[in-house]
Scaffold this motif. Structure first.
Motif, PDB file in Angstrom:
ATOM      1  N   PRO A   8       0.819  -1.212   0.000  1.00 49.11           N
ATOM      2  CA  PRO A   8       0.000   0.000   0.000  1.00 49.11           C
ATOM      3  C   PRO A   8       0.853   1.262   0.000  1.00 49.11           C
ATOM      4  N   THR A   9       0.546   2.170  -0.906  1.00 50.91           N
ATOM      5  CA  THR A   9       1.299   3.414  -1.030  1.00 50.91           C
ATOM      6  C   THR A   9       0.398   4.451  -1.683  1.00 50.91           C
ATOM      7  N   GLU A  19      -4.684   6.073  -3.613  1.00 53.25           N
ATOM      8  CA  GLU A  19      -4.317   5.831  -2.232  1.00 53.25           C
ATOM      9  C   GLU A  19      -4.859   4.473  -1.798  1.00 53.25           C
ATOM     10  N   PRO A  20      -4.270   3.870  -0.774  1.00 52.82           N
ATOM     11  CA  PRO A  20      -4.722   2.545  -0.357  1.00 52.82           C
ATOM     12  C   PRO A  20      -6.223   2.523  -0.071  1.00 52.82           C
ATOM     13  N   VAL A  68      -3.407  -5.647  -4.202  1.00 51.54           N
ATOM     14  CA  VAL A  68      -3.075  -4.374  -3.565  1.00 51.54           C
ATOM     15  C   VAL A  68      -4.003  -3.335  -4.199  1.00 51.54           C
ATOM     16  N   PRO A  69      -5.113  -3.006  -3.532  1.00 52.51           N
ATOM     17  CA  PRO A  69      -6.120  -2.131  -4.138  1.00 52.51           C
ATOM     18  C   PRO A  69      -5.910  -0.658  -3.811  1.00 52.51           C
ATOM     19  N   LEU A 119       0.560   6.354 -13.453  1.00 49.98           N
ATOM     20  CA  LEU A 119       1.065   6.245 -12.085  1.00 49.98           C
ATOM     21  C   LEU A 119       1.375   4.798 -11.722  1.00 49.98           C
ATOM     22  N   LEU A 120       0.454   3.883 -12.057  1.00 50.83           N
ATOM     23  CA  LEU A 120       0.648   2.473 -11.715  1.00 50.83           C
ATOM     24  C   LEU A 120       1.834   1.866 -12.475  1.00 50.83           C
ATOM     25  N   LEU A 121       1.941   2.192 -13.750  1.00 46.78           N
ATOM     26  CA  LEU A 121       3.033   1.637 -14.557  1.00 46.78           C
ATOM     27  C   LEU A 121       4.384   2.217 -14.142  1.00 46.78           C
ATOM     28  N   THR A 122       4.432   3.519 -13.876  1.00 49.32           N
ATOM     29  CA  THR A 122       5.678   4.129 -13.413  1.00 49.32           C
ATOM     30  C   THR A 122       6.144   3.456 -12.125  1.00 49.32           C
TER      31      THR A 122
END
Length: 197
Positions: A8-9, A19-20, A68-69, A119-122
């Motif tokens: 989570p981050t 956000e988590p 991880v949602p 954001l997710l891919l980076t």
């Protein structure tokens, strides 16, 4: 060097913040899309038609050890308008899946999905050290397939009769992936698309 598993981050962009996910987001998520059959059409599980059912949807994600949602937040309002997840990550094999994504209709055809995936891919490629990111979707869900292709992902194949749908019918799952050496060009395209509006 072995990749790191996601945890989570908070991932912050200009149009969205990831956000988590917690049950504290459920009220916003229900307001954004509760009961909307079209939003949840291609996702497993029941359509959350009540606030309690949305809490259950969130708990399903947060209770899955392979997931991880993230809640997708509009920074200007601080309100959650959708969710997205990392699944089935392997540090040894350096891969993970992005999925379980949905957004309120108000976010469709906006910068929300582009920036969320950027954001997710980076994070996956540049901070976790993943070598492969994959997606899978229903073979009838052309909107999702087109969105995945626009990210720069490559079609890999189709698994026939891969999962039972909510209505009891069987779906074929269409698989896409992006590799680490394909990421820099994809990142440039996604960044340019965001800058263009």
């Amino acid at each position: 060097m072995t990749a790191k598993l996601p945890s989570p981050t908070v991932l912050t962009g200009r149009h969205v913040r990831l956000e988590p996910l917690t049950t504290a987001h459920a009220a916003d998520l229900f307001e954004a899309a509760g009961g909307d059959e079209e939003v949840f059409r291609w996702l497993p599980g029941p359509v959350p038609g009540t606030p309690a059912e949305m809490v259950g949807t969130v708990e399903t994600r947060t209770g899955d050890p392979d997931c991880v949602p993230f809640a997708v937040i509009v920074p200007e309002t601080g309100r959650a308008i959708g969710m997205t997840c990392y699944f089935d990550a392997s540090a040894e094999d350096e891969h993970l899946e992005i999925g379980g994504t949905w957004y309120a209709r108000s976010a469709w055809r906006t910068a929300v999905n582009t920036e969320s995936k950027l954001l997710l891919l980076t994070h996956a490629f540049e901070e976790l050290g993943m070598g492969r990111v994959c997606w899978k979707t229903d073979h009838l869900n052309e909107r999702s397939q087109n969105a995945i292709r626009r990210l720069g992902a490559q079609y890999e194949g189709t698994l026939r009769r891969a999962r039972r749908r909510r209505d009891g019918s069987w779906r074929d799952s269409v698989y896409f992936s992006m590799l680490a050496d394909e990421w820099p060009a994809a990142k440039d395209r996604l960044t340019d698309r965001l800058l263009a509006g």
